[in-house]
Design a protein around this motif. Structure first.
Motif, mmCIF file in Angstrom:
data_model
loop_
_atom_site.group_PDB
_atom_site.id
_atom_site.type_symbol
_atom_site.label_atom_id
_atom_site.label_comp_id
_atom_site.label_asym_id
_atom_site.label_seq_id
_atom_site.Cartn_x
_atom_site.Cartn_y
_atom_site.Cartn_z
ATOM 1 N N SER A 1 11.434 5.585 3.188
ATOM 2 C CA SER A 1 12.834 5.654 2.281
ATOM 3 C C SER A 1 12.325 5.362 0.703
ATOM 4 O O SER A 1 12.705 5.775 0.007
ATOM 5 C CB SER A 1 13.862 4.597 2.845
ATOM 6 N N LEU A 2 11.337 4.406 0.844
ATOM 7 C CA LEU A 2 10.780 4.240 -0.601
ATOM 8 C C LEU A 2 10.256 5.493 -1.021
ATOM 9 O O LEU A 2 10.430 5.583 -2.477
ATOM 10 C CB LEU A 2 9.896 3.117 -0.510
ATOM 11 N N LEU A 3 9.574 6.075 -0.575
ATOM 12 C CA LEU A 3 8.998 7.273 -0.847
ATOM 13 C C LEU A 3 9.829 8.654 -1.189
ATOM 14 O O LEU A 3 9.385 9.440 -1.701
ATOM 15 C CB LEU A 3 7.790 7.792 -0.051
ATOM 16 N N GLY A 4 10.926 8.370 -0.580
ATOM 17 C CA GLY A 4 11.908 9.509 -0.754
ATOM 18 C C GLY A 4 11.698 10.874 -0.271
ATOM 19 O O GLY A 4 11.194 10.857 0.987
ATOM 20 N N ARG A 5 11.712 11.679 -0.903
ATOM 21 C CA ARG A 5 11.117 13.101 -0.588
ATOM 22 C C ARG A 5 9.910 13.241 -0.301
ATOM 23 O O ARG A 5 9.597 14.022 0.726
ATOM 24 C CB ARG A 5 11.644 14.374 -1.948
ATOM 25 N N LEU A 6 8.958 12.573 -0.718
ATOM 26 C CA LEU A 6 7.661 12.814 -0.534
ATOM 27 C C LEU A 6 7.503 12.310 1.023
ATOM 28 O O LEU A 6 6.763 12.778 1.695
ATOM 29 C CB LEU A 6 6.623 11.946 -1.513
ATOM 30 N N GLY A 7 8.487 11.082 1.190
ATOM 31 C CA GLY A 7 7.980 10.483 2.549
ATOM 32 C C GLY A 7 8.664 11.442 3.591
ATOM 33 O O GLY A 7 8.148 11.710 4.828
ATOM 34 N N PHE A 8 9.629 12.262 3.243
ATOM 35 C CA PHE A 8 10.161 13.215 4.081
ATOM 36 C C PHE A 8 9.233 14.380 4.407
ATOM 37 O O PHE A 8 8.940 14.655 5.554
ATOM 38 C CB PHE A 8 11.435 13.902 3.625
ATOM 39 N N GLU A 9 8.590 14.679 3.132
ATOM 40 C CA GLU A 9 7.740 16.003 3.434
ATOM 41 C C GLU A 9 6.430 15.398 4.038
ATOM 42 O O GLU A 9 5.844 16.365 5.199
ATOM 43 C CB GLU A 9 7.409 16.590 1.973
ATOM 44 N N LEU A 10 5.752 14.465 4.066
ATOM 45 C CA LEU A 10 4.676 13.892 4.615
ATOM 46 C C LEU A 10 4.864 13.855 6.142
ATOM 47 O O LEU A 10 4.080 14.289 7.086
ATOM 48 C CB LEU A 10 4.203 12.675 4.119
ATOM 49 N N THR A 11 5.899 13.384 6.465
ATOM 50 C CA THR A 11 6.357 12.959 7.964
ATOM 51 C C THR A 11 6.769 14.377 8.338
ATOM 52 O O THR A 11 6.001 14.615 9.745
ATOM 53 C CB THR A 11 7.911 12.116 7.935
ATOM 54 N N ALA B 1 0.795 -1.147 0.023
ATOM 55 C CA ALA B 1 0.120 -0.070 -0.003
ATOM 56 C C ALA B 1 0.794 1.124 -0.076
ATOM 57 O O ALA B 1 0.619 2.255 0.969
ATOM 58 C CB ALA B 1 -0.842 0.021 1.155
ATOM 59 N N ASN B 2 1.639 1.518 -0.971
ATOM 60 C CA ASN B 2 2.814 2.422 -0.969
ATOM 61 C C ASN B 2 2.194 3.833 -1.730
ATOM 62 O O ASN B 2 2.721 4.796 -1.698
ATOM 63 C CB ASN B 2 3.846 2.106 -1.807
ATOM 64 N N HIS B 3 0.735 3.804 -1.779
ATOM 65 C CA HIS B 3 0.330 4.935 -2.156
ATOM 66 C C HIS B 3 -0.179 5.918 -0.858
ATOM 67 O O HIS B 3 -0.886 6.761 -0.844
ATOM 68 C CB HIS B 3 -0.890 4.817 -2.893
ATOM 69 N N HIS B 4 0.103 5.307 0.222
ATOM 70 C CA HIS B 4 0.063 5.838 1.448
ATOM 71 C C HIS B 4 1.389 5.998 2.363
ATOM 72 O O HIS B 4 2.335 4.900 2.006
ATOM 73 C CB HIS B 4 -0.946 4.934 2.577
ATOM 74 N N ARG C 1 -1.254 10.686 0.828
ATOM 75 C CA ARG C 1 -0.149 11.253 0.157
ATOM 76 C C ARG C 1 -0.938 12.628 -0.328
ATOM 77 O O ARG C 1 0.035 13.602 -0.492
ATOM 78 C CB ARG C 1 0.339 10.283 -0.857
ATOM 79 N N ASP C 2 -1.962 12.619 -0.437
ATOM 80 C CA ASP C 2 -2.372 13.732 -1.012
ATOM 81 C C ASP C 2 -2.808 15.013 -0.065
ATOM 82 O O ASP C 2 -2.776 16.098 -0.458
ATOM 83 C CB ASP C 2 -3.825 13.502 -2.134
ATOM 84 N N ASN C 3 -3.395 14.483 1.070
ATOM 85 C CA ASN C 3 -3.916 15.838 1.902
ATOM 86 C C ASN C 3 -3.500 15.466 3.584
ATOM 87 O O ASN C 3 -3.857 16.268 4.312
ATOM 88 C CB ASN C 3 -5.558 15.503 2.064
ATOM 89 N N GLY C 4 -2.574 14.428 3.593
ATOM 90 C CA GLY C 4 -1.911 14.359 5.018
ATOM 91 C C GLY C 4 -2.801 13.876 6.034
ATOM 92 O O GLY C 4 -2.512 13.790 7.277
ATOM 93 N N LEU C 5 -4.068 13.332 5.706
ATOM 94 C CA LEU C 5 -5.119 12.914 6.590
ATOM 95 C C LEU C 5 -4.798 11.318 6.778
ATOM 96 O O LEU C 5 -4.251 10.547 6.257
ATOM 97 C CB LEU C 5 -6.293 12.891 6.087
ATOM 98 N N ALA C 6 -5.080 10.779 8.115
ATOM 99 C CA ALA C 6 -5.108 9.342 8.610
ATOM 100 C C ALA C 6 -6.274 8.812 8.160
ATOM 101 O O ALA C 6 -7.477 9.342 8.401
ATOM 102 C CB ALA C 6 -4.819 9.277 10.166
#
Length: 301
Positions: A262-272, A112-115, A164-169
């Motif tokens: 790590s798989l999401l790269g920059r997006l993973g950093f920004e979401l976190t 489920a890597n779209h989250h 990934r689109d809105n940061g909601l749980a």
């Protein structure tokens, strides 16, 4: 809406043989099994969950089935399969439902890597959303179960899923996995707790699953923005204490619980980073469960 609980047992068994499509949050699992513990566990713990019509699209096609050969008859074992892949070693036949739960978690963690995915519990009440990563033995699941039984809406026990689109749980609201002493603690905490049959002598000890509350299942389509990040830690005799955690430290600690950061790269950093920015961050130490719950009821963002 057709639910698991509305199926008579012969119909439930028939659908499992042919493939029962169960919806949990945004995902549909087509479950194939002839194992009685799987049917029993679904009937007890997923009674309020929606069953999709036969022939629909499923995200995951999973099987829990007896292994072939002598192990089908001598000390019977079962295996979990996603399509044709078996990610786990076979387990004793009476662990079939626990194996299904672990397999369903594995499907999400690996696919489920779209989250953005964290190993964490998520609960919500009155707009306050707690995200609680937990190390083994930290008391995360016990605390999660007690909060849910005290009126909090369970989004997830094992998997925090951030859109990934809105940061909601995103809610899943599947059963809460309890281990060893936690099982008796929760039984004593709430006579209304509905627990499935215990699987004994697993690699995690004795495991039983707690049914998600009706309110949690009813809210399965309602995402929420995280407001509180807690790192719980149970310790015998410890006073209840909420201690602020600097956001830089909280980021590092939360990222260590991520499945796909790590798989999401920059997006993973920004979401976190966005999650941390929107939360108050705490270390939460406790030993007395009612006292700990009272402290969390007072959290305000």
């Amino acid at each position: 809406m057709l639910t698991v609980g509305s199926l008579e047992r012969p119909e439930l068994l028939r659908r499992l043989r042919e493939g029962l499509t169960l919806r949990t949050g945004p995902f549909a699992y087509r479950i194939h099994s002839r194992c009685a513990p799987v049917a029993d566990g679904l009937a007890t713990l997923y009674a309020d969950f929606e069953v999709e019509a036969p022939g629909g699209i499923a995200d995951f096609h999973v099987h829990v089935r007896p292994v072939r050969g002598p192990r089908r008859w001598w000390r019977p074992q079962v295996e979990f399969r996603l399509d044709q892949h078996s990610p786990f070693l076979p387990l004793p036949a009476d662990h079939a439902f626990a194996l299904l739960e672990w397999g369903m978690n594995w499907c999400l963690a690996s696919q489920a890597n779209h989250h953005l995915l964290f190993h964490a519990a998520v609960l919500e009440k009155n707009g306050e959303c707690l995200v609680m990563p937990g190390d083994p033995g930290a008391g995360k699941s016990t605390l999660t179960a007690a909060l849910m039984l005290s009126g909090w809406r369970l989004l997830s026990d094992e998997m925090a899923m951030i859109d990934r689109d809105n940061g909601l749980a995103v809610p899943l609201a599947r059963p809460v996995s309890l281990k060893n002493r936690s099982i008796d603690i929760i039984r004593a905490f709430s006579p209304q707790a509905v627990l499935g049959e215990a699987a004994r002598d697993t690699h995690k000890g004795t495991v039983s699953h707690l049914r998600a509350s009706p309110a949690s299942v009813a809210g399965r389509l309602i995402p929420v923005r995280p407001t509180q990040l807690l790192f719980p830690h149970w310790s015998a005799g410890a006073a209840t204490r909420l201690t602020p955690v600097p956001k830089g430290e909280a980021f590092e600690r939360l990222a260590s619980h991520a499945f796909n950061y790590s798989l999401l790269g920059r997006l993973g950093f920004e979401l976190t980073a966005a999650l941390i920015d929107g939360c108050q961050c705490w270390d939460f130490g406790y030993s007395d469960l009612p006292d700990g719950l009272a402290a969390l009821e007072g959290l305000r963002s």
